[in-house]
Design a protein around this motif. Structure first.
Motif, mmCIF file in Angstrom:
data_model
loop_
_atom_site.group_PDB
_atom_site.id
_atom_site.type_symbol
_atom_site.label_atom_id
_atom_site.label_comp_id
_atom_site.label_asym_id
_atom_site.label_seq_id
_atom_site.Cartn_x
_atom_site.Cartn_y
_atom_site.Cartn_z
ATOM 1 N N PRO A 154 -33.553 -37.896 -77.654
ATOM 2 C CA PRO A 154 -34.010 -37.572 -76.473
ATOM 3 C C PRO A 154 -35.399 -37.215 -76.509
ATOM 4 N N LEU A 155 -36.408 -37.676 -75.295
ATOM 5 C CA LEU A 155 -37.571 -37.054 -75.286
ATOM 6 C C LEU A 155 -37.593 -35.466 -75.024
ATOM 7 N N ASP A 156 -36.562 -35.235 -74.073
ATOM 8 C CA ASP A 156 -36.299 -33.652 -73.884
ATOM 9 C C ASP A 156 -36.308 -32.652 -75.070
ATOM 10 N N THR A 157 -35.888 -33.162 -76.144
ATOM 11 C CA THR A 157 -35.787 -32.420 -77.315
ATOM 12 C C THR A 157 -36.533 -33.119 -78.469
ATOM 13 N N ARG A 213 -39.642 -39.270 -67.020
ATOM 14 C CA ARG A 213 -38.146 -39.035 -67.236
ATOM 15 C C ARG A 213 -37.838 -39.706 -65.813
ATOM 16 N N SER A 214 -38.540 -39.704 -64.753
ATOM 17 C CA SER A 214 -38.188 -40.056 -63.478
ATOM 18 C C SER A 214 -37.829 -41.441 -63.387
ATOM 19 N N ARG A 215 -38.592 -42.290 -64.586
ATOM 20 C CA ARG A 215 -38.299 -43.703 -64.575
ATOM 21 C C ARG A 215 -37.107 -44.132 -65.633
ATOM 22 N N ASP A 216 -36.493 -43.188 -65.713
ATOM 23 C CA ASP A 216 -35.317 -43.348 -66.438
ATOM 24 C C ASP A 216 -35.459 -43.844 -68.019
ATOM 25 N N VAL A 217 -36.644 -43.114 -68.499
ATOM 26 C CA VAL A 217 -36.994 -43.513 -70.266
ATOM 27 C C VAL A 217 -36.556 -42.205 -70.529
ATOM 28 N N LEU A 277 -39.617 -45.296 -74.591
ATOM 29 C CA LEU A 277 -40.995 -45.082 -74.289
ATOM 30 C C LEU A 277 -41.838 -46.221 -75.027
ATOM 31 N N TYR A 278 -41.618 -46.376 -76.362
ATOM 32 C CA TYR A 278 -42.349 -47.368 -77.086
ATOM 33 C C TYR A 278 -42.281 -48.634 -76.621
ATOM 34 N N ALA A 279 -40.876 -48.879 -75.905
ATOM 35 C CA ALA A 279 -40.570 -50.335 -75.422
ATOM 36 C C ALA A 279 -41.422 -50.437 -74.215
ATOM 37 N N HIS A 280 -41.616 -49.534 -73.151
ATOM 38 C CA HIS A 280 -42.199 -49.765 -72.214
ATOM 39 C C HIS A 280 -43.777 -49.873 -72.585
ATOM 40 N N LEU A 281 -44.168 -48.993 -73.320
ATOM 41 C CA LEU A 281 -45.665 -48.926 -73.881
ATOM 42 C C LEU A 281 -46.086 -50.150 -74.307
#
Length: 244
Positions: free
Chosen positions: A54-57, A227-231, A237-241
């Motif tokens: 998770p990006l949060d950790t 995070r607000s975009r449900d990533v 994140l890499y998939a969206h970028l």
């Protein structure tokens, strides 16, 4: 007996990092140990799969380099490393790394004016091999983040190849690319524009550690939007970028 000890040391270095540091050990044992460490860090990084974290950790290192120019393949050199640890969107400001580097060439006047780094300041600084080892010892296997990472990646890859005959294998995020994805209508995405857009105070530009601090704050602001975009994960994140 001395020859046996030399052979034993070479075998140890070969196991750690390959033939290059082993051969170099015949000439400079300390340099060979530095090279072996650099190679082992990069080799270990290749084993890690971080995409599901998770990006949060996620543990990251935001970094910046100052250099004598724009092309490591035409004689330009790194003159400073700056880096700070981040977990999720929290900058761990006390976990920092900064080192000047002796480029073994004159720093151009315009670079002195831009960075404040003078020839006198780097005269007794570590050489590239020792500074690079210190930087990678700080980074370990964490994900790297930079703004406009192409410049920094070229210099890091050049430094790794010249000192240790190895390429960078760390995962790398670019806050410029993230900025383009999050704010597609902006006309510019340089660091000054992004800092202004996100309301981040500019402390000292073109100082590797201060730029790393400001980029870390920028990442923290961006992560709230991400995070607000449900990533949720690095893989997400890499998939969206990849589409931008």
């Amino acid at each position: 007996m001395k020859d046996m000890r030399m052979a034993g040391r070479m075998w140890h270095l070969y196991k750690m990092g390959g033939i290059t540091p082993a051969i170099t050990s015949m000439f400079d044992a300390q340099s060979a140990q530095q090279m072996a460490f650099i190679r082992s860090i990069v080799k270990e990084q290749r084993k890690n799969s971080l995409y599901e974290i998770p990006l949060d950790t996620l543990e990251l290192v935001v970094f910046d380099l100052e250099t004598t120019g724009f092309s490591p393949y035409n004689g330009d050199e790194i003159i400073s490393f700056g880096a700070v640890a981040v977990q999720g969107h929290h900058m761990l400001q006390e976990e920092r790394f900064y080192s000047l580097v002796n480029p073994k060439r004159a720093i151009p006047d315009e670079i002195e004016a831009l960075t404040g780094i003078t020839n006198g300041m780097v005269k007794d600084a570590p050489d590239l091999l020792h500074a690079l080892r210190g930087f990678l010892e700080f980074v370990q296997q964490k994900v790297l983040i930079a703004h406009g990472s192409g410049h920094d990646k070229h210099f890091l890859n050049s430094a790794l190849w010249r000192t240790s005959k190895i390429n960078l294998s760390h995962r790398l995020l670019d806050t410029m690319m993230i900025g383009k994805w999050l704010n597609p209508k902006l006309k510019r995405y340089d660091l000054d524009t992004m800092l202004d857009w996100y309301g981040i105070e500019v402390t000292q530009r073109h100082h590797a550690l201060e730029d790393a601090f400001m980029t870390a704050r920028l990442w923290g602001k961006m992560l709230l939007e991400i995070r607000s975009r449900d990533v949720k994960t690095l893989g997400d994140l890499y998939a969206h970028l990849s589409h931008h």
